[in-house]
Design an enzyme around this catalytic site. Structure first.
Site, PDB file in Angstrom:
ATOM      1  N   GLN A 220       0.884  -1.153   0.093  1.00 13.41           N
ATOM      2  CA  GLN A 220      -0.122  -0.008   0.176  1.00 13.41           C
ATOM      3  C   GLN A 220       0.879   1.351   0.042  1.00 13.41           C
ATOM      4  O   GLN A 220       0.430   2.332  -0.112  1.00 13.41           O
ATOM      5  CB  GLN A 220      -0.926   0.037   1.245  1.00 13.41           C
ATOM      6  CG  GLN A 220      -1.938  -1.076   1.334  1.00 13.41           C
ATOM      7  CD  GLN A 220      -3.176  -0.877   0.074  1.00 13.41           C
ATOM      8  OE1 GLN A 220      -3.152  -0.166  -0.552  1.00 13.41           O
ATOM      9  NE2 GLN A 220      -3.892  -2.129   0.178  1.00 13.41           N
ATOM     10  N   LYS A 243      -1.506  -2.904  -7.904  1.00 12.97           N
ATOM     11  CA  LYS A 243      -2.248  -1.914  -6.915  1.00 12.97           C
ATOM     12  C   LYS A 243      -1.597  -0.683  -7.394  1.00 12.97           C
ATOM     13  O   LYS A 243      -1.681   0.432  -6.894  1.00 12.97           O
ATOM     14  CB  LYS A 243      -1.961  -2.136  -5.385  1.00 12.97           C
ATOM     15  CG  LYS A 243      -2.718  -3.375  -4.895  1.00 12.97           C
ATOM     16  CD  LYS A 243      -2.384  -3.619  -3.418  1.00 12.97           C
ATOM     17  CE  LYS A 243      -2.917  -4.762  -2.937  1.00 12.97           C
ATOM     18  NZ  LYS A 243      -4.440  -5.083  -2.574  1.00 12.97           N
ATOM     19  N   CYS A 383      -9.121  -8.670   4.813  1.00 11.07           N
ATOM     20  CA  CYS A 383      -8.082  -9.509   5.324  1.00 11.07           C
ATOM     21  C   CYS A 383      -7.205  -9.086   6.372  1.00 11.07           C
ATOM     22  O   CYS A 383      -5.981  -9.144   6.525  1.00 11.07           O
ATOM     23  CB  CYS A 383      -7.135  -9.652   4.180  1.00 11.07           C
ATOM     24  SG  CYS A 383      -7.851 -10.394   2.458  1.00 11.07           S
TER      25      CYS A 383
HETATM   26  N1  PMP Z   1      -0.398  -6.506   2.136  1.00 12.63           N
HETATM   27  C1  PMP Z   1      -1.219  -5.505   2.079  1.00 12.63           C
HETATM   28  C2  PMP Z   1      -0.996  -4.366   2.930  1.00 12.63           C
HETATM   29  C3  PMP Z   1      -2.496  -5.546   1.062  1.00 12.63           C
HETATM   30  O1  PMP Z   1      -3.180  -4.435   0.991  1.00 12.63           O
HETATM   31  C4  PMP Z   1      -2.529  -6.562   0.189  1.00 12.63           C
HETATM   32  C5  PMP Z   1      -3.477  -6.603  -0.874  1.00 12.63           C
HETATM   33  N2  PMP Z   1      -4.883  -6.338  -0.279  1.00 12.63           N
HETATM   34  C6  PMP Z   1      -1.448  -7.772   0.344  1.00 12.63           C
HETATM   35  C7  PMP Z   1      -0.632  -7.692   1.310  1.00 12.63           C
HETATM   36  C8  PMP Z   1      -1.602  -8.774  -0.869  1.00 12.63           C
HETATM   37  O2  PMP Z   1      -1.352  -8.460  -1.839  1.00 12.63           O
HETATM   38  P1  PMP Z   1      -1.843  -9.451  -3.279  1.00 12.63           P
HETATM   39  O3  PMP Z   1      -3.073  -9.931  -2.862  1.00 12.63           O
HETATM   40  O4  PMP Z   1      -1.569  -8.641  -4.259  1.00 12.63           O
HETATM   41  O5  PMP Z   1      -0.695 -10.547  -3.037  1.00 12.63           O
END
Ligand code: PMP
Length: 427
Positions: A220, A243, A383
């Protein structure tokens, strides 16, 4: 209530309206039928994934139409072309995060895979029963579960740096939870729920003084603010292409060369070997050692195009514009007089992420009613179940911004939420 506290309305020289022309999907209208032209899409779910400009989409089309073949295998012209583009993308990433060497930049499939790579490869080789891994209470599941799995395999202990009620790390507690047993500190640069920008330099300084390595979850932060891995002095850093305007299916693991050299490969297969015999193998040099199989060739090249686009806009302008949007979002939510509770600190102390709960209204209902007005926000635990438990809620609504969002969209969001709340009152 007047929205007086957001007195600044633009960042000088920055015009999101003209930028939006580069993003085909942002021209979408939703819920059109018959004579009803529908409503414009207001996309406020950028912490989940961002949208792509034409320039990035075109870079993917160009590779598939003109340059596509497998990389590093070629004794033919086309393979040399795709290999050159793939390696150029690595160089763009290296420069973007100021890594010292290209060998320190590993293409993975995303932040999750990058963190799993470190937990498996570095973790299994370096962490024993009785050792500790220190995380924080605001981590995404991607920076929790791989370490819990490491604890299951090794018997190490996972500890957590606590947070305050307004979602900041309790930095005074760091010396107590760090010890000579701490092998690694895994910390998010910016919380995907609270928006909190964590004081990485101080955390890394204290962790190194205690003899621990530091992994930064930068999913982020890298898309929104300048990142310099050399001045940060972090040992590992992970982020995702999707992202930051790039395609899904590509991510980055940065690691200091000396650490990556010592680590065994994470995944085994083609491309990551120097030699294979019937009784074993020798791994390839970096970065191939960590890029088993056919890598995300086209997504990586698209990520390079995304970095070009972000560089052209400028991370300082992006950060400043997002702060304006965040301030305005706080104001419009407070003006609703609906028992809003913000998860996270003041706008000035965070990135463009505004998570909130409303009195007596479930987050999923908020998201559904906003969707009717064309406004896309996220609802749920994002999450981060332990974080929501710590803040005594099971779910929240989240509006998250990128540089192509406008103050007008934030007003639409506020108006749509006000309308939704009136529906609830009537029920
Ligand atoms: N860490 C953070 C802080 C996130 O916001 C995210 C995505 N929501 C992830 C890890 C995981 O990223 P990815 O799903 O692209 O592997």
């Amino acid at each position: 209530m007047a929205l007086a506290s957001s007195s600044l309305t633009t960042v000088s020289g920055f015009d999101p309206e003209s930028i939006r022309g580069d993003f085909p999907i942002l021209q979408t209208r939703l819920h059109a039928s018959g004579d009803n032209p529908g409503v414009p899409l207001v996309y406020l779910d950028n912490a989940a994934t961002t949208q792509r400009p034409r320039q990035v989409i075109q870079s993917l089309v160009d590779v598939y139409e003109k340059h596509y073949a497998n990389v590093h295998r070629g004794i033919h012209w086309l393979s040399d072309q795709s290999t050159d583009l793939y390696e150029e993308a690595r160089e763009k990433v290296r420069t973007f995060i100021n890594a010292r060497e290209r060998e320190e930049v590993i293409f993975t499939h995303g932040t999750t895979e990058s963190i799993n790579c470190v937990a498996r490869s570095w973790g299994d080789a370096n962490v024993r029963a009785g050792d500790e891994v220190l995380l924080s209470e605001m981590e995404h599941h991607a920076n929790l579960v791989p370490w819990y799995q490491l604890a299951e395999r090794t018997g190490c202990k996972v500890r957590h740096l606590p947070i305050t009620d307004d979602g900041r790390l309790v930095m005074d507690a760091l010396p107590q939870v760090l010890s000579e047993r701490t092998r690694l500190v895994g910390i998010t640069a910016v919380s995907n729920v609270l928006g909190t920008i964590n004081p990485l330099p101080e955390i890394i300084r204290q962790a190194h003084a205690a003899g621990a390595k530091v992994l930064v979850d930068a999913a982020q932060s890298v898309p929104h603010m300048a990142t310099d891995v050399q001045s940060l002095d972090c040992d590992f850093l992970a982020f995702s292409g999707h992202k930051m305007l790039g395609p899904s299916g590509v991510g980055i693991l940065y690691g200091k060369r000396a650490l990556l050299e010592e680590m065994p490969p994470f995944l085994g297969g083609g491309s990551m070997i120097r030699r294979v015999r019937l009784d074993g193998f020798e791994p390839a040099d970096l970065p191939a050692k960590f890029e088993a199989g056919t890598p995300p060739i086209v997504p990586a090249i698209g990520l390079g195009a995304a970095i070009d686009y972000i560089n052209q806009i400028g991370l300082d302008a992006i950060h400043a514009h997002e702060l304006l949007l965040t301030r305005r979002a706080h104001d419009v939510l407070e003006a609703l007089d609906a028992g809003v509770r913000f998860l996270g600190p003041k706008p000035e102390e965070k990135a463009g992420i505004v998570s909130f709960t409303l009195k007596n209204v479930h987050a999923h209902d908020v998201a559904q009613l906003l969707d009717r007005a064309g406004v896309a926000v996220r609802a749920g635990h994002h999450c981060t179940m332990p974080l929501h438990k710590r803040l005594s809620c099971t779910s929240s609504s989240r509006a998250s911004f990128y540089f192509y969002n406008t103050l007008g969209e934030v007003e639409t969001f506020g108006r749509a939420l006000g309308d939704a709340l009136r529906i609830f009152k009537r029920k």
